[in-house]
Each structure stands twice: as structure tokens, then as C-alpha cells.
Design a protein around this motif. Structure first.
Motif, PDB file in Angstrom:
ATOM      1  N   ARG A  28      23.774   6.677 -30.237  1.00 39.54           N
ATOM      2  CA  ARG A  28      22.559   6.832 -31.042  1.00 39.54           C
ATOM      3  C   ARG A  28      22.628   6.015 -32.323  1.00 39.54           C
ATOM      4  N   MET A  29      23.838   5.756 -32.811  1.00 39.42           N
ATOM      5  CA  MET A  29      23.998   4.977 -34.038  1.00 39.42           C
ATOM      6  C   MET A  29      23.413   3.579 -33.900  1.00 39.42           C
ATOM      7  N   ARG A  30      23.314   3.083 -32.658  1.00 36.77           N
ATOM      8  CA  ARG A  30      22.723   1.753 -32.457  1.00 36.77           C
ATOM      9  C   ARG A  30      21.241   1.747 -32.797  1.00 36.77           C
ATOM     10  N   PHE A  31      20.602   2.913 -32.766  1.00 38.30           N
ATOM     11  CA  PHE A  31      19.149   2.978 -32.896  1.00 38.30           C
ATOM     12  C   PHE A  31      18.652   3.717 -34.135  1.00 38.30           C
ATOM     13  N   ILE A  32      19.531   4.457 -34.803  1.00 37.21           N
ATOM     14  CA  ILE A  32      19.105   5.188 -36.001  1.00 37.21           C
ATOM     15  C   ILE A  32      19.760   4.577 -37.229  1.00 37.21           C
ATOM     16  N   LYS A  33      19.156   4.804 -38.361  1.00 35.45           N
ATOM     17  CA  LYS A  33      19.645   4.259 -39.622  1.00 35.45           C
ATOM     18  C   LYS A  33      20.743   5.152 -40.202  1.00 35.45           C
ATOM     19  N   ASN A  34      21.569   4.559 -41.036  1.00 33.35           N
ATOM     20  CA  ASN A  34      22.633   5.270 -41.735  1.00 33.35           C
ATOM     21  C   ASN A  34      22.032   5.845 -43.025  1.00 33.35           C
ATOM     22  N   SER A  35      21.242   6.882 -42.871  1.00 34.23           N
ATOM     23  CA  SER A  35      20.497   7.411 -44.015  1.00 34.23           C
ATOM     24  C   SER A  35      21.398   8.136 -45.016  1.00 34.23           C
ATOM     25  N   LEU A  36      22.507   8.705 -44.590  1.00 36.77           N
ATOM     26  CA  LEU A  36      23.396   9.389 -45.528  1.00 36.77           C
ATOM     27  C   LEU A  36      23.941   8.406 -46.568  1.00 36.77           C
ATOM     28  N   SER A  37      24.469   7.289 -46.121  1.00 38.90           N
ATOM     29  CA  SER A  37      25.002   6.299 -47.054  1.00 38.90           C
ATOM     30  C   SER A  37      23.900   5.746 -47.955  1.00 38.90           C
ATOM     31  N   SER A  38      22.762   5.478 -47.373  1.00 40.61           N
ATOM     32  CA  SER A  38      21.649   4.950 -48.150  1.00 40.61           C
ATOM     33  C   SER A  38      21.193   5.938 -49.218  1.00 40.61           C
ATOM     34  N   ASN A  39      21.060   7.191 -48.847  1.00 44.43           N
ATOM     35  CA  ASN A  39      20.622   8.211 -49.804  1.00 44.43           C
ATOM     36  C   ASN A  39      21.647   8.448 -50.904  1.00 44.43           C
ATOM     37  N   VAL A  89      23.587  -0.756 -46.245  1.00 39.68           N
ATOM     38  CA  VAL A  89      24.358   0.292 -45.566  1.00 39.68           C
ATOM     39  C   VAL A  89      23.479   1.078 -44.603  1.00 39.68           C
ATOM     40  N   LYS A  90      22.191   1.100 -44.869  1.00 42.68           N
ATOM     41  CA  LYS A  90      21.278   1.762 -43.950  1.00 42.68           C
ATOM     42  C   LYS A  90      21.339   1.098 -42.569  1.00 42.68           C
ATOM     43  N   ASN A  91      21.643  -0.196 -42.558  1.00 49.52           N
ATOM     44  CA  ASN A  91      21.719  -0.957 -41.312  1.00 49.52           C
ATOM     45  C   ASN A  91      23.159  -1.244 -40.889  1.00 49.52           C
ATOM     46  N   TYR A  92      24.089  -0.437 -41.352  1.00 49.60           N
ATOM     47  CA  TYR A  92      25.502  -0.509 -40.962  1.00 49.60           C
ATOM     48  C   TYR A  92      26.136  -1.870 -41.252  1.00 49.60           C
ATOM     49  N   LYS A  93      25.908  -2.408 -42.428  1.00 47.61           N
ATOM     50  CA  LYS A  93      26.553  -3.654 -42.848  1.00 47.61           C
ATOM     51  C   LYS A  93      27.789  -3.289 -43.662  1.00 47.61           C
ATOM     52  N   LYS A  94      28.947  -3.624 -43.137  1.00 46.47           N
ATOM     53  CA  LYS A  94      30.209  -3.195 -43.743  1.00 46.47           C
ATOM     54  C   LYS A  94      30.466  -3.822 -45.114  1.00 46.47           C
ATOM     55  N   ASN A  95      30.041  -5.057 -45.332  1.00 47.54           N
ATOM     56  CA  ASN A  95      30.324  -5.732 -46.608  1.00 47.54           C
ATOM     57  C   ASN A  95      29.713  -5.010 -47.800  1.00 47.54           C
ATOM     58  N   CYS A 116      30.618   2.293 -39.743  1.00 48.71           N
ATOM     59  CA  CYS A 116      30.628   0.918 -39.211  1.00 48.71           C
ATOM     60  C   CYS A 116      31.787   0.736 -38.240  1.00 48.71           C
ATOM     61  N   GLY A 117      32.930   1.288 -38.600  1.00 47.45           N
ATOM     62  CA  GLY A 117      34.090   1.215 -37.705  1.00 47.45           C
ATOM     63  C   GLY A 117      33.829   1.918 -36.385  1.00 47.45           C
ATOM     64  N   GLU A 118      33.217   3.095 -36.452  1.00 47.23           N
ATOM     65  CA  GLU A 118      32.899   3.823 -35.227  1.00 47.23           C
ATOM     66  C   GLU A 118      31.905   3.041 -34.363  1.00 47.23           C
ATOM     67  N   LEU A 119      30.885   2.474 -35.002  1.00 53.48           N
ATOM     68  CA  LEU A 119      29.881   1.721 -34.253  1.00 53.48           C
ATOM     69  C   LEU A 119      30.482   0.468 -33.635  1.00 53.48           C
ATOM     70  N   GLU A 120      31.315  -0.247 -34.383  1.00 56.91           N
ATOM     71  CA  GLU A 120      31.969  -1.441 -33.844  1.00 56.91           C
ATOM     72  C   GLU A 120      32.844  -1.092 -32.648  1.00 56.91           C
ATOM     73  N   ALA A 121      33.598  -0.011 -32.747  1.00 57.04           N
ATOM     74  CA  ALA A 121      34.453   0.415 -31.633  1.00 57.04           C
ATOM     75  C   ALA A 121      33.608   0.789 -30.424  1.00 57.04           C
ATOM     76  N   HIS A 122      32.507   1.469 -30.665  1.00 56.09           N
ATOM     77  CA  HIS A 122      31.625   1.863 -29.561  1.00 56.09           C
ATOM     78  C   HIS A 122      31.009   0.629 -28.893  1.00 56.09           C
ATOM     79  N   LEU A 123      30.591  -0.343 -29.695  1.00 63.48           N
ATOM     80  CA  LEU A 123      29.993  -1.548 -29.136  1.00 63.48           C
ATOM     81  C   LEU A 123      31.006  -2.340 -28.317  1.00 63.48           C
TER      82      LEU A 123
END
Length: 163
Positions: A12-23, A74-80, A148-155
Motif C-alpha cells: 500500500r505504501m506504493r500508492f499512499i502518501k507518507n502523511s505522518l512524516s509530512s505532518n 517526505v510525503k512522496n518517500y524521498k529519502k534525501n 523509505c527503507g521498507e518501501l525500497e526493500a519491498h520494491l
């Protein structure tokens, strides 16, 4: 939580935003706003009329722009952006030792009386504002880094499965 549930959650992380980090990043901006409003509304003779306040105003503008940009990143899972948020969080802690510490330990003459530039209550308040702002920014960075690490591993597992 079963392994299948965890896989679904990661997918699901591929399709939803990282709203916790953004908020959390936006909350860091909010507490910085509380800080600078508390400082800038202080009118203790001419103590605050110097270049440090000018630099502080410019820094706050750059801070808000950088953190807002980072909140979108960070909402879009950009690690930098995690690194940027962590550095800005550390700078927030360092800011405690600039204006608040100097003003808290200084007296000035107003109408012939010696007055403390920053009373204990205001000092504690602005220190808390900066500390909470820093905590929000660092938490945003850590949450995003982990996700981001979890999403990269999943991908990678999806690529290995040919999906």
C-alpha cells in the motif's frame, strides 16, 4: 500482524502518501512560528534592533521554505529529505544558544530602570518551542528514513518476483 498483512501494508505504501512524516514537518514549522512570534513581539527598548534579528528573520523564511519543501518530499518517500530535516532539526537546537540565551542573560535600561530583556517564562517558552520543533523535524526524518527503507526493500522483492 501476519506476514501477509505486513506485505499488504508495504504494498500500500506504493500508492499512499507518507502523511505522518509530512505532518510532523509541518508541525515543526508551526512551533518555529510560535518561537519567532514570541521573540519578535518583544519590545524591550532597542535591544532587538540589531543584525542578529535581521539574520534570524531571513533564516526563518529560509527555514519555512526548506521545511515545507521537505514535507512535500517526505510525503512522496524521498529519502534525501530525511537528511535535510535532521540537519535543520539540529540547527533548531543550536538556535536556543543564540537569541534566547543571550537575551535571557542580559539587562537593559528602560526609562531609567534595569530590565531583564527576556524573563524566565518567555525564555522557557521559546526553548520549548525550539526543542519541540527540532523533535518534530528529527522524528519526521527518522520515520521517513525507515519507511523509505521498507518501501525500497519491498520494491526489490517485487522486482525479484517479476511483478
Amino acid at each position: 500482524m501476519t506476514a501477509e498483512d505486513r506485505t499488504i501494508q508495504r504494498d500500500r505504501m506504493r500508492f499512499i502518501k507518507n502523511s505522518l512524516s509530512s505532518n510532523l514537518a509541518i508541525l515543526g514549522i508551526l512551533f518555529d512560528v510560535f518561537y519567532f512570534v514570541s521573540i519578535y513581539k518583544s519590545d524591550v527598548d532597542t535591544y532587538y534592533y540589531n543584525y542578529i534579528i535581521g539574520v534570524s528573520i531571513v533564516y526563518n523564511l529560509v527555514f519555512m521554505l526548506a521545511v515545507f519543501l521537505s514535507s512535500e518530499g517526505v510525503k512522496n518517500y524521498k529519502k534525501n529529505y530525511s537528511y535535510l530535516l535532521a540537519v535543520i532539526g539540529v540547527v533548531q537546537i543550536a538556535r536556543i544558544f543564540i537569541i534566547p540565551m543571550q537575551a535571557h542573560g542580559t539587562t537593559t535600561i528602560v526609562n531609567g530602570e534595569s530590565v531583564v530583556v527576556m524573563q524566565d517564562g518567555q525564555f522557557m517558552r521559546v526553548v520549548v518551542y525550539l526543542a519541540v520543533s527540532a523533535a518534530c523535524l528529527v522524528a519526521s526524518a527518522v520515520v521517513n528514513f525507515i519507511r523509505c527503507g521498507e518501501l525500497e526493500a519491498h520494491l526489490k522483492t517485487l522486482a525479484g518476483q517479476g511483478a
